[in-house]
Design a protein around this motif. Structure first.
Motif, PDB file in Angstrom:
ATOM      1  N   TYR A 147     -43.602 -24.211 -35.359  1.00 49.67           N
ATOM      2  CA  TYR A 147     -43.721 -25.240 -36.397  1.00 49.67           C
ATOM      3  C   TYR A 147     -42.388 -25.939 -36.552  1.00 49.67           C
ATOM      4  O   TYR A 147     -41.328 -25.385 -36.279  1.00 49.67           O
ATOM      5  N   ASN A 189     -44.473 -30.795 -42.422  1.00 53.11           N
ATOM      6  CA  ASN A 189     -44.435 -29.503 -41.745  1.00 53.11           C
ATOM      7  C   ASN A 189     -45.642 -29.402 -40.827  1.00 53.11           C
ATOM      8  O   ASN A 189     -46.789 -29.429 -41.300  1.00 53.11           O
ATOM      9  N   GLU A 190     -45.402 -29.278 -39.519  1.00 49.21           N
ATOM     10  CA  GLU A 190     -46.508 -29.314 -38.565  1.00 49.21           C
ATOM     11  C   GLU A 190     -46.435 -28.160 -37.568  1.00 49.21           C
ATOM     12  O   GLU A 190     -45.356 -27.777 -37.121  1.00 49.21           O
ATOM     13  N   TYR A 191     -47.636 -27.637 -37.245  1.00 44.52           N
ATOM     14  CA  TYR A 191     -47.793 -26.652 -36.178  1.00 44.52           C
ATOM     15  C   TYR A 191     -47.942 -27.359 -34.841  1.00 44.52           C
ATOM     16  O   TYR A 191     -48.450 -28.477 -34.756  1.00 44.52           O
ATOM     17  N   ASN A 196     -49.124 -27.703 -41.189  1.00 44.28           N
ATOM     18  CA  ASN A 196     -48.880 -26.284 -41.441  1.00 44.28           C
ATOM     19  C   ASN A 196     -49.673 -25.836 -42.661  1.00 44.28           C
ATOM     20  O   ASN A 196     -49.902 -26.608 -43.595  1.00 44.28           O
TER      21      ASN A 196
END
Length: 768
Positions: free
Chosen positions: A598, A626-628, A641
């Protein structure tokens, strides 16, 4: 008036501890004093005359104490030894305090980017009537809990297991009582808590999201201190007693009163924690009845201080934290009554010893050895299906550390070595059908670290450069972890800050099934196995659990003048090696076992204004994305996320006047990501089909809290404090999690987890 004349006028005054005089002058002249505790300990002086100017009062104290008082141009006064006497002291570099009363009294920001919380001088925060350590840090920008618990603190988008919690140097694996609603660490025996979000000291390993370093008092002052108190959840007591001139015992204990008396606070906590658990489901099942439930928690902490000599000190540490739940599940099957006992216990036991040696005026060493044992144990009976499930998650963490400190002039050097052995086991035992699985893994690691810090003579420039090298025996892997902290004050009232770090971590928490451990404490600790692919042997499947690795960089600009603080900090953090099981998915990825990463980019802004010494207010805003990224999920495309909170706002104010303290505040943030079922369902395979992962959002979160305390004297030597608080005054119905399941008719039903409703609490405390 010259110095000689006003000194003559005050000779007849009674001398006071210097620290008391500094506090008085700080309020009178609106300045802040910065000093090393050891310099002013046992120093006494006469309070300067009331009509003196600031520079006259400082000159007077210099004559009285034979110390140097350096007035900086930002309202700070550095207290230090004179050059001719400095050579007789163990030299310490001074970390400049850049903000005192950060949000409220007892919270201080230092020029290395960290924050220090001192519970003993703690003011008040909305919703809190006691200085709960892990609740307090959630008031800091960039720190919150997506589910309102202290066992799930999210620092800049990270999960709770990515926080390193240290209690007197010992790593802790359990942070909460009442399964996360109350901090497991007694604030009344905690002297200070250092919090790092970035730019961590090189001596710290693990904790790729944050360091929460708690310290008990470490110096023998030959003073007696004790207290007793209670609230609607627990009662506690502590004592700090000198046993001789060179020994001291610190002892504290706390126990819930929940198994003795039911209160409205307990009812709200119980409802919040046990919703959607096997315990609650058993109560709701028409065929079974749960009764005779008992729940309690306790903690016991002890520290023994022994000064062998002036230069040799030894400290012994002990802590036991415990939660217990028991309940009977009864059912009538074929006209026969069945009653079985289900239970859940959670415990963290810590033992340690620390030896410190001052070799000369500049050099000191510290050696510490500790053992931390965590045990989560559950027995779950299903009387309908005649099934018994035993689950256990056990952690043994043993470590030895040797630390060297050297200081000369404006340079400070810290280096050392740390050995750690961690063993984690997981047990599953089912009687129907008969199945047993026991998996244990052990990792040993060696680390060397070193850093050097420089503080300019005028206190404007602070630079710390360091690095840590970790070696993991089992994998023959080496990790280099540079650390950076830079602070520059300019134009009198401005400060520019840059922080950066690389980190790695071998322990993490995962969720196998949502009903594990009665569905209450679902997460279990595991060790990294460094596997690249799935391994199947002996009827067991071993999924890859990589070593977590993080990189973080932040830059901040701060303005501080006339009790007005304006602060803005931007950051970027990348974490590799996370697994789907560590993220708590409850959508189409719930049973997947994939490895990914992430990345979070964010901005924290704080406006804090103090009006005289009575009123303080602040508003903070945080923005983050916030990113996976999982190569084998969502076609490899990034998606939000599970802890992605785009916007968060806190607005609060405190009022302190004599013995009365009052605080009120508002917390708002955008809703958490959520995955809804696809409107075009095909349930022929008994599986729910979902929309794109985390493509929807829950409703926004809103909570308003308030709290108040009143202190008074019972006698000359005994003080008391009463307090009251209300959490979620408006009784807002906040949904903190929603997932979906199929009912008996194969219909999709939403299951919602709700936050605490309106929750009052009162407290009473006596200090001797």
């Amino acid at each position: 008036m010259n110095v000689a004349s006003f000194k003559a006028q005050t000779l007849q005054k009674e001398k006071q501890p210097l620290i008391t005089i500094l506090k008085t002058l700080s309020k009178k002249y609106n300045v802040s004093f910065s000093y090393v505790d050891a310099i002013i300990n046992n120093k006494q002086a006469t309070l300067p005359e009331a009509d003196l100017l600031l520079n006259e009062a400082i000159e007077f104290l210099q004559l009285e104490t034979q110390l140097d008082f350096e007035l900086l141009d930002n309202g700070f006064i550095v207290v230090k030894l004179k050059k001719q006497t400095a050579s007789t002291f163990k030299i310490q570099n001074l970390d400049e305090v850049v903000v005192t009363n950060y949000l409220t009294s007892g919270i201080t920001k230092l020029n290395d980017g960290s924050l220090t919380i001192k519970p003993k001088t703690f003011g008040i925060l909305p919703g809190l009537i006691e200085p709960d350590v892990l609740q307090t840090i959630q008031a800091l920008p960039g720190v919150l809990s997506t589910d309102e618990t202290v066992s799930n603190i999210n620092v800049r988008g990270g999960t709770h297991d990515q926080n390193l919690l240290l209690w007197d140097g010992i790593k802790m694996y359990q942070s909460g009582h009442f399964f996360g609603l109350i901090s497991a660490f007694n604030p009344y025996t905690t002297k200070r808590v250092n919090v790092y979000k970035n730019g961590t000291r090189a001596k710290y390993g693990d904790g790729i999201s944050s360091i929460i370093d708690m310290h008990l008092p470490d110096e023998i002052d030959n003073e007696f201190d004790a207290g007793l108190g209670f609230n609607l959840i627990n009662a506690d007591g502590y004592i700090k007693a000198p046993l001789s001139r060179n020994t001291e015992l610190q002892l504290s204990t706390r126990r819930s009163i929940t198994d003795l008396i039911n209160t409205s606070t307990y009812d709200q906590y119980f409802k919040r924690v046990f919703q959607d658990s096997d315990f609650t489901k058993a109560k709701e099942n028409n065929n079974t009845v749960s009764q005779n439930e008992t729940f309690y928690f306790y903690d016991i902490a002890a520290k023994f201080l022994y000064d062998i000599s002036k230069n040799d000190k030894v400290r012994f540490h002990f802590l036991n934290v415990n939660n217990n739940l028991n309940y009977d599940e009864q059912s009538t099957i074929n006209d026969r009554n069945e009653a079985l006992n289900s239970k859940l216990s959670q415990q963290n036991l810590a033992l340690g010893v620390t030896y410190t040696r001052n070799w000369n005026k500049r050099l000191s060493t510290t050696a510490q050895v500790y053992v931390s044992h965590y045990d989560l144990n559950a027995t779950n009976f299903d009387v309908i299906n005649d099934q018994r499930l035993i689950q256990e998650n056990e952690v043994y963490d043993g470590a030895a550390r040797f630390d060297i400190n050297y200081a000369k002039n404006q340079i400070k050097i810290n280096s050392g070595y740390q050995f750690t052995e961690v063993g984690i086991s997981n047990l599953e035992d089912v009687n129907n059908p008969n199945f047993r699985s026991f998996v244990k893994n052990v990792l040993r690691s060696h680390a060397i670290y070193g850093e050097t810090g420089f503080l300019s003579n005028n206190g404007k420039t602070k630079l710390t450069l360091g690095g840590r090298i970790n070696y993991i025996e089992k994998f023959n892997m080496l990790f280099a972890e540079p650390r950076l902290s830079f602070s520059q004050r300019f134009l009198n009232n401005y400060r520019f800050e840059v922080l950066g770090e690389f980190k790695s971590q071998t322990t993490s928490q995962i969720i196998d099934l949502q009903n594990d451990f009665l569905g209450i404490e679902k997460r279990r600790w595991v060790l990294s196995n460094n596997n690249k692919e799935v391994i199947r042997n002996d009827n067991q499947t071993i999924y890859p659990i990589p070593i977590l690795k993080s990189k973080q960089l932040s830059a901040g600009l701060h303005y501080n003048k006339n009790k007005l603080l304006i602060s803005a900090e931007t950051y970027i953090k990348k974490v590799d090696g996370i697994t789907t099981r560590s993220q708590g998915f409850q959508n189409q990825f719930q049973f997947r076992n994939e490895v990914g990463s992430y990345e979070i980019k964010g901005l924290d802004v704080l406006l804090n204004k103090q009006f005289s010494d009575i009123i303080s207010s602040w508003i903070s805003y945080s923005y983050s994305k916030n990113e996976y990224t999982f190569e084998d999920l969502n076609d490899g495309n990034p998606f939000p996320n599970n802890a992605d909170i785009t916007h968060a706002i806190t607005f609060a104010g405190t009022y302190t006047n004599n013995n009365i303290k009052f605080a009120a505040g508002l917390n708002w943030h955008s809703g958490l990501p959520n995955t809804k079922p696809d409107i075009n369902q095909n349930l022929s395979n008994n599986d729910i089909e979902y929309e794109a992962p985390n493509s929807s959002r829950l409703n926004d979160y809103l909570r308003i809290d308030c709290s108040a305390t009143y202190a008074f004297n019972i006698s000359d030597s005994t003080k008391a404090t009463i307090g009251a608080s209300i959490w979620n005054i408006l009784n807002t119905n906040n949904i903190i999690n929603t997932y979906y399941a199929l009912n008996e008719d194969d219909e999709i039903v939403p299951i919602e987890n709700r936050s605490l409703g309106i929750t009052p609490n009162v407290s009473f405390r006596v200090i001797f």
